[in-house]
Design a protein around this motif. Sequence first.
Motif, PDB file in Angstrom:
ATOM      1  N   LEU A   1      36.625 -35.670   3.951  1.00 13.98           N
ATOM      2  CA  LEU A   1      35.500 -36.409   3.377  1.00 13.98           C
ATOM      3  C   LEU A   1      34.709 -35.529   2.414  1.00 13.98           C
ATOM      4  O   LEU A   1      34.243 -36.004   1.381  1.00 13.98           O
ATOM      5  CB  LEU A   1      34.589 -36.937   4.494  1.00 13.98           C
ATOM      6  CG  LEU A   1      35.095 -38.188   5.191  1.00 13.98           C
ATOM      7  CD1 LEU A   1      34.111 -38.626   6.255  1.00 13.98           C
ATOM      8  CD2 LEU A   1      35.288 -39.322   4.190  1.00 13.98           C
ATOM      9  N   ILE A   2      34.561 -34.250   2.742  1.00 13.98           N
ATOM     10  CA  ILE A   2      33.822 -33.345   1.851  1.00 13.98           C
ATOM     11  C   ILE A   2      34.509 -33.302   0.484  1.00 13.98           C
ATOM     12  O   ILE A   2      33.878 -33.484  -0.555  1.00 13.98           O
ATOM     13  CB  ILE A   2      33.756 -31.926   2.459  1.00 13.98           C
ATOM     14  CG1 ILE A   2      32.857 -31.928   3.697  1.00 13.98           C
ATOM     15  CG2 ILE A   2      33.229 -30.939   1.433  1.00 13.98           C
ATOM     16  CD1 ILE A   2      32.839 -30.613   4.441  1.00 13.98           C
TER      17      ILE A   2
ATOM     18  N   GLU B   1      36.769 -35.382  -0.780  1.00 11.48           N
ATOM     19  CA  GLU B   1      36.817 -36.706  -1.399  1.00 11.48           C
ATOM     20  C   GLU B   1      35.482 -37.020  -2.079  1.00 11.48           C
ATOM     21  O   GLU B   1      35.436 -37.442  -3.223  1.00 11.48           O
ATOM     22  CB  GLU B   1      37.098 -37.788  -0.339  1.00 11.48           C
ATOM     23  CG  GLU B   1      38.515 -37.823   0.181  1.00 11.48           C
ATOM     24  CD  GLU B   1      39.469 -38.476  -0.802  1.00 11.48           C
ATOM     25  OE1 GLU B   1      39.021 -38.915  -1.871  1.00 11.48           O
ATOM     26  OE2 GLU B   1      40.672 -38.512  -0.502  1.00 11.48           O
ATOM     27  N   LEU B   2      34.417 -36.775  -1.334  1.00 17.17           N
ATOM     28  CA  LEU B   2      33.082 -37.031  -1.852  1.00 17.17           C
ATOM     29  C   LEU B   2      32.866 -36.233  -3.131  1.00 17.17           C
ATOM     30  O   LEU B   2      32.387 -36.750  -4.147  1.00 17.17           O
ATOM     31  CB  LEU B   2      32.059 -36.608  -0.797  1.00 17.17           C
ATOM     32  CG  LEU B   2      30.609 -36.915  -1.138  1.00 17.17           C
ATOM     33  CD1 LEU B   2      30.338 -38.373  -0.910  1.00 17.17           C
ATOM     34  CD2 LEU B   2      29.665 -36.079  -0.306  1.00 17.17           C
ATOM     35  N   PHE B   3      33.290 -35.008  -3.078  1.00 20.48           N
ATOM     36  CA  PHE B   3      33.145 -34.089  -4.179  1.00 20.48           C
ATOM     37  C   PHE B   3      33.876 -34.614  -5.428  1.00 20.48           C
ATOM     38  O   PHE B   3      33.323 -34.663  -6.526  1.00 20.48           O
ATOM     39  CB  PHE B   3      33.747 -32.778  -3.688  1.00 20.48           C
ATOM     40  CG  PHE B   3      33.654 -31.661  -4.639  1.00 20.48           C
ATOM     41  CD1 PHE B   3      32.422 -31.184  -5.041  1.00 20.48           C
ATOM     42  CD2 PHE B   3      34.799 -31.079  -5.134  1.00 20.48           C
ATOM     43  CE1 PHE B   3      32.353 -30.146  -5.926  1.00 20.48           C
ATOM     44  CE2 PHE B   3      34.723 -30.043  -6.016  1.00 20.48           C
ATOM     45  CZ  PHE B   3      33.502 -29.569  -6.415  1.00 20.48           C
TER      46      PHE B   3
ATOM     47  N   GLU C   1      34.893 -37.716  -6.003  1.00 22.18           N
ATOM     48  CA  GLU C   1      34.338 -38.988  -6.466  1.00 22.18           C
ATOM     49  C   GLU C   1      33.059 -38.743  -7.267  1.00 22.18           C
ATOM     50  O   GLU C   1      32.797 -39.422  -8.251  1.00 22.18           O
ATOM     51  CB  GLU C   1      34.043 -39.914  -5.278  1.00 22.18           C
ATOM     52  CG  GLU C   1      35.281 -40.432  -4.567  1.00 22.18           C
ATOM     53  CD  GLU C   1      36.122 -41.360  -5.429  1.00 22.18           C
ATOM     54  OE1 GLU C   1      35.570 -42.315  -5.998  1.00 22.18           O
ATOM     55  OE2 GLU C   1      37.330 -41.114  -5.568  1.00 22.18           O
ATOM     56  N   VAL C   2      32.257 -37.766  -6.823  1.00 19.42           N
ATOM     57  CA  VAL C   2      31.025 -37.464  -7.541  1.00 19.42           C
ATOM     58  C   VAL C   2      31.343 -36.930  -8.936  1.00 19.42           C
ATOM     59  O   VAL C   2      30.758 -37.353  -9.935  1.00 19.42           O
ATOM     60  CB  VAL C   2      30.172 -36.455  -6.744  1.00 19.42           C
ATOM     61  CG1 VAL C   2      29.078 -35.880  -7.617  1.00 19.42           C
ATOM     62  CG2 VAL C   2      29.567 -37.128  -5.531  1.00 19.42           C
TER      63      VAL C   2
ATOM     64  N   GLU D   1      32.511 -39.860 -11.068  1.00 17.62           N
ATOM     65  CA  GLU D   1      31.420 -40.756 -11.460  1.00 17.62           C
ATOM     66  C   GLU D   1      30.542 -40.086 -12.509  1.00 17.62           C
ATOM     67  O   GLU D   1      30.087 -40.726 -13.452  1.00 17.62           O
ATOM     68  CB  GLU D   1      30.610 -41.114 -10.205  1.00 17.62           C
ATOM     69  CG  GLU D   1      29.626 -42.239 -10.370  1.00 17.62           C
ATOM     70  CD  GLU D   1      30.284 -43.586 -10.635  1.00 17.62           C
ATOM     71  OE1 GLU D   1      31.475 -43.747 -10.322  1.00 17.62           O
ATOM     72  OE2 GLU D   1      29.601 -44.470 -11.194  1.00 17.62           O
TER      73      GLU D   1
ATOM     74  N   PHE E   1      40.207 -44.755   2.346  1.00 10.62           N
ATOM     75  CA  PHE E   1      39.213 -44.351   3.348  1.00 10.62           C
ATOM     76  C   PHE E   1      39.451 -44.975   4.721  1.00 10.62           C
ATOM     77  O   PHE E   1      39.432 -44.267   5.720  1.00 10.62           O
ATOM     78  CB  PHE E   1      37.799 -44.626   2.833  1.00 10.62           C
ATOM     79  CG  PHE E   1      37.403 -43.688   1.726  1.00 10.62           C
ATOM     80  CD1 PHE E   1      37.103 -42.361   1.998  1.00 10.62           C
ATOM     81  CD2 PHE E   1      37.394 -44.105   0.413  1.00 10.62           C
ATOM     82  CE1 PHE E   1      36.776 -41.477   0.990  1.00 10.62           C
ATOM     83  CE2 PHE E   1      37.065 -43.229  -0.605  1.00 10.62           C
ATOM     84  CZ  PHE E   1      36.753 -41.913  -0.322  1.00 10.62           C
TER      85      PHE E   1
END
Lengths: 360, 478
Positions: B325-326, B328-330, B332-333, B336, B399
């Motif tokens: 998740l870390i 992935e989040l990174f 995606e940020v 974006e 996810f």
Amino acid sequence: MKKLALISIACSFLLAGCWDERLYKEFTIVPLVGYDREEGELTGYHTYTTVSAPDMLSYSTVVGKGASVKEVGFDANRKIGETLDFSQLQVILVSEEMAKSNLLETFDVLFREPHNRLSSKLAVVEGEIASYMEKTEEMGLEAPDFYLKNLKTAAAHSIIPDINVNEASTRINDKGIDLFLPYIKMSESGEIPELAGVALFSNKVFSGHTLDDKESLIVNILAKQPGKFTVFSYEWKQGNKTYPITVEIARYTKKWNIHDNQIDANYKVKLSVEEFAHNHLNDEKTVKELEQFLSKEMTKDFNKVIKKLQEAKSDAVGFGRTVRAFHPHLWNEGKWQDTFAELDIEVKVKAKIAHSGILN
Amino acid sequence: MDEVQSMDSLILSIKNIFHNSTDLVVREVSWKDGSALVCFYNTITESGEVNRQIEILRHRSIADLPDWGNTAASSVEAFSQSKLVENVTNGFVAIFFPYPNLLLTITMPSFETRSTQEPSNELVIRGKHEGFVESVDKNISLIRKSLGVPDLVVQDLRLGEDTNTKVTYVYIESIADPEVIKEVETRLEHIHASKIMGLGQIEDYLEDSVWTPFPQWLTTERPDRVVANILEGKVAVFMNHSPAALVAPVTFFSFYESPDDFNGRVLVGSFFRLLRIISFFIAVFLPAFYIALTGFHPEILPYELSKKVKLAVEFIPYRPMVEALIVELFIEVIREATIRLPAPIGPTIGIVGGLVIGDAIVNAGLVSNLMVIVVAMTAISSFVVPNVEMNTTVRILRFPFMLAASFFGFFGIAIGTLILFIHMMNQSSLNQPYLSPVIPFDPSRFKNVFFRLPYFKSRKQQQTFTHGAPKQKGGGKT
């Protein structure tokens, strides 16, 4: 009906769950184990990985004692404070003493737990097992890699059978064929373990007899389970000079004629010449002579090996399987290993030179 | 209109209708038989061109031609206030003759549009490099350019009480399934909204199911893609002032086709199409697979690899799910952020974000390097889809699979896959099955999904769907 289906699907999620989780970082890989048995007590040597620093994988050995393989593992776990994970087990070494009991019964846990690996290699070692577990300077590699690579190479060269735990179990359970496992000895200098040949089993247990590497090569050919390379060397006398000849078996066929108390085993072997300094393989006469010479030598060697197998009461070739299938009266004479030892088995090898390399 | 009214009061009352907008021009012009009122917005109509057109019409009226008002650019009709309003707001020039009470309309709007460029989110290597623009007329002209057939039917309707947006749908009469066309018409007519702002809003109304992650209309800005699709009997929906078209009925596999396939060589096209379908599976399943592997089933690793994995995960403080998740989040940020970043600094931030922080996060021991490889591979695979909508869908889909894998391992992935495929099978696009040539199985079209076959081999008219009964509610045969 729909509700029932939904409930059963929801319940099926409960069948497995986080409690099955085995986080890899909480386990330590055990690629090599060695077992010894003394007066009923099992001693297990486990080589396990430790990560001392990032990018640094090293091996240590921990000893456990107990009544069973599992108990030995728990004992070892307690000593190192980490959980040993046997799912990556590559090589299992057993002492001669240990091999004299039924291995299948000892290693019951390998079949009972789904995580365990059935493709691990098995080998019998001579003497104390502790000395085989430590990395010596001459090995060059870590102990697990050393054994794994040696066993793989030797199997490719037909010196040992390519037998893993799964195949060993079928052979132990099969009355018509006997197990033979790689046999490892310490070198004379005591520095490096060496592959000495095979250990012959007779009716589920180690017979105490071993074959050297040349003989075990022949057993593999007799059983028609050669590896990738099957090479023989003989010395050919021509006049007062000797020439070494090295031949590789390209293709061969076997035909067993089984009569009462007698088995004629005929092998037709097609050879490719790898080394022959005398040359003139284009000369038909030379080739004929050579073929006769090789047939004679090989027949002699093959028969010698059969005698040794009979001495050990170990049907590693698997004549028993054919006998059981087609000659029930012979099979029913008594215990097959005893019958086999008494049988008159004659091997005939007919060699034919098929390839002679690119020289001619 | 009353005859008593003087021209001045007429001008005032027209200005009143448009609430005295300053860009509205209402002028009295002299005509053969008296005065007329010219009425237009000077912001959306060229005044000079208006003069020229009026001059032509004036000459025609002086020459006393019959039907002098009807030319290629103008038409005459009886006056009504609503007509006047509609014409003027659409950028036409309205000329009102109070005495015969006629309204002459000159069609000459000049909205600002950009020139046709290749759409930046659907680039191809071979093939046309033009894209739709924000004008439906230009877009239709791009399609007519490629399809010189009388069969090409263009229909439009106006939607939205406040915005009065023109929506156009295009199909080829002889190929398209009449039922499909009828369905589109019905759905468009049933849109009752005060504002129609974008194509995405229309898509919501037109979709069979809004709550699925899978798009049921193919959004594209490429004319060649629309042409190829309507030649297969699909219908394309345009909205004025939107540079994209919606195409339906589509299948899941339509999203994986690119014009490049058909312009390239047969083998090359087939290879890349297969690659795209494989990348779908990588993008959805790879992180879940890795999580299940390190959390539940390390025994399936080969020995050599198991040592590497062991080294990688040994000092990571988190469980694989949190680790994933870390990263992935990174990612995606970063993704974006780079959309919004101005073009000159976008790549710089991408490099700083991707390389520098990616490297630092591994060195700091927060996540393992294998996890970075897995997530990066997944992110790249998700961008292989030649369609933005499907790309976002694929990114969202992974996810739930990661979650299932972290709870139940491979068992969770298996159950998740089952649910995913049941869901996909239940989807439809304009009442046509979503997984069409595979389920329901159609051998003649099946190979077209995975391979780009040579042109000369296909003899039959290509249709996306074989006709069948419309989908029954509650599942069943389609």
